[in-house]
Enzyme design. Structure first.
Site, PDB file in Angstrom:
ATOM      1  N   GLY A  18      36.118  40.884  35.431  1.00  0.00           N
ATOM      2  CA  GLY A  18      37.249  40.080  35.875  1.00  0.00           C
ATOM      3  C   GLY A  18      37.988  40.798  36.985  1.00  0.00           C
ATOM      4  N   CYS A  19      38.752  40.042  37.754  1.00  0.00           N
ATOM      5  CA  CYS A  19      39.447  40.649  38.898  1.00  0.00           C
ATOM      6  C   CYS A  19      40.547  41.614  38.446  1.00  0.00           C
ATOM      7  CB  CYS A  19      40.001  39.563  39.817  1.00  0.00           C
ATOM      8  SG  CYS A  19      41.043  38.320  39.018  1.00  0.00           S
ATOM      9  N   TYR A  20      41.403  41.168  37.523  1.00  0.00           N
ATOM     10  CA  TYR A  20      42.451  42.069  37.029  1.00  0.00           C
ATOM     11  C   TYR A  20      41.847  43.310  36.350  1.00  0.00           C
ATOM     12  CZ  TYR A  20      45.983  38.331  37.644  1.00  0.00           C
ATOM     13  OH  TYR A  20      46.827  37.370  38.145  1.00  0.00           O
ATOM     14  N   PRO A  21      40.843  43.138  35.461  1.00  0.00           N
ATOM     15  CA  PRO A  21      40.256  44.320  34.834  1.00  0.00           C
ATOM     16  C   PRO A  21      39.628  45.293  35.823  1.00  0.00           C
ATOM     17  CG  PRO A  21      39.712  42.372  33.557  1.00  0.00           C
ATOM     18  CD  PRO A  21      40.349  41.889  34.834  1.00  0.00           C
ATOM     19  N   THR A  22      39.082  44.787  36.931  1.00  0.00           N
ATOM     20  CA  THR A  22      38.496  45.695  37.920  1.00  0.00           C
ATOM     21  C   THR A  22      39.536  46.704  38.397  1.00  0.00           C
ATOM     22  OG1 THR A  22      36.871  44.061  38.659  1.00  0.00           O
ATOM     23  CG2 THR A  22      37.398  45.839  40.189  1.00  0.00           C
TER      24      THR A  22
END
Length: 326
Positions: A115-119
């Site tokens: 996911g973008c936030y987790p990256t």
């Protein structure tokens, strides 16, 4: 040798971006369903099993359905949904995440796109947990803002078309007040922390780009690390990486000098600065006595946070140069 790729869900935001990144490449051939058979499930099944690699850009349940339709063991799969990010048998598609992750992606047949936030969160936190600077059980908070494209077609239409509901004139919209979010499991598992962080996501009135921030009370940590200690550990973790880079101490110090300008306060970090790239930049800011720090990740939510990451993993899985098309 030309590899064949089928993007299931190519009309969505991520699918379109992946197709655009692959369109000009001579080493790949993108397969598409015959328009006359677009609603034929068998046509989809045929392509899912005929391609060398499949990229799934679908909602979670549709991704699970697509995987269930695979009968060929030779097809390599990258899934961009949340469905398999913590599932056994699936490799997490963040090659820079650890010294062994790139080879894990290279040798995998099933890869889940982060996911973008987790990256951003994992990029900042995992190396510091691995180095023993952040205890695994330390309470963490992550604050983040993304462009509205991260919400898919519905949110894009809401912000761009002024469609109902009537509150689409929001300049900034915080959400996630239930403290439940689909990204939390991958944030916890792939950093090695013991508890879910408090996650405070938000959307701004701009299309793409994001900032992910982890504030830290360093004085409360058992080892009382300094901001410089954090910076050194991040630099060591990403030394030589092409797509994940750590801003120098001098750059961070300059950015920290946010000052009042003629039109108000000068913006130190622009969330749109890396748009159109597969890059992520990490920053460490600390206060004068070294008792507090703010870790910040800057990336394109549709680049390193989605389509760019998928293409990077695809290259590795097919034995192609990792940065091809990026």
């Amino acid at each position: 040798m030309t590899h064949t790729i089928f993007i299931d869900g190519e009309a969505g935001t991520t699918g379109l971006q992946i197709r655009d990144r692959l369109a000009r490449r001579a080493d790949l051939e993108v397969l598409s369903i015959d328009p006359a058979r677009r609603k034929d499930p068998e046509a989809r099944r045929e392509l899912l099993n005929a391609a060398d690699a499949v990229v799934l850009c679908l909602p979670d349940d549709a991704s699970r359905e697509a995987v269930s339709m695979l009968s060929s063991n030779k097809v390599k799969v990258i899934d961009a949904s949340t469905a398999f990010r913590t599932a056994p048998g699936w490799t997490y598609g963040f090659p820079e995440m650890s010294p062994t992750q790139r080879d894990a992606v290279r040798n995998a047949t099933r890869v889940s796109n982060p996911g973008c936030y987790p990256t951003g969160f994992i990029g900042l936190v995992r190396p510091l947990v691995a180095a023993g600077l952040i205890p695994a059980d330390f309470p963490l908070t992550v604050n983040a803002i993304s462009g509205y494209s991260g919400g898919g077609k519905g949110l894009i239409a809401e912000f761009e078309d002024n469609a109902p509901p009537a509150d689409t004139n929001d300049a900034f919209r915080a959400y996630g007040y239930s403290l439940v979010h689909k990204h939390l499991p991958e944030m916890k598992i792939h950093t090695g922390i013991s508890h879910h962080p408090v996650f405070a996501p938000s959307v701004g009135r701009y299309a793409q780009g994001m900032l992910v921030e982890v504030p830290l009370q360093l004085w409360a940590m058992p080892g009382k690390p300094s901001p410089a200690d954090l910076h050194v550990a991040l630099e060591a973790a990403y030394a030589g990486e092409a797509f994940v880079q750590v801003a120098s101490g001098m750059e961070c110090a300059e950015l920290a000098k946010t000052r009042a300008g003629a039109g108000g306060y000068v913006q130190a970090l622009d969330p749109q600065a890396l748009n159109g790239t597969n890059k992520m930049r990490l920053f460490v800011f600390g206060n004068a006595d070294g008792s507090q720090a703010r870790l910040v990740a800057l990336l394109d939510n549709l680049g390193k946070g989605a389509s760019g990451a998928a293409v990077q993993s695809l290259n590795l899985m097919l034995g192609l140069p990792e940065g091809e098309g990026l």
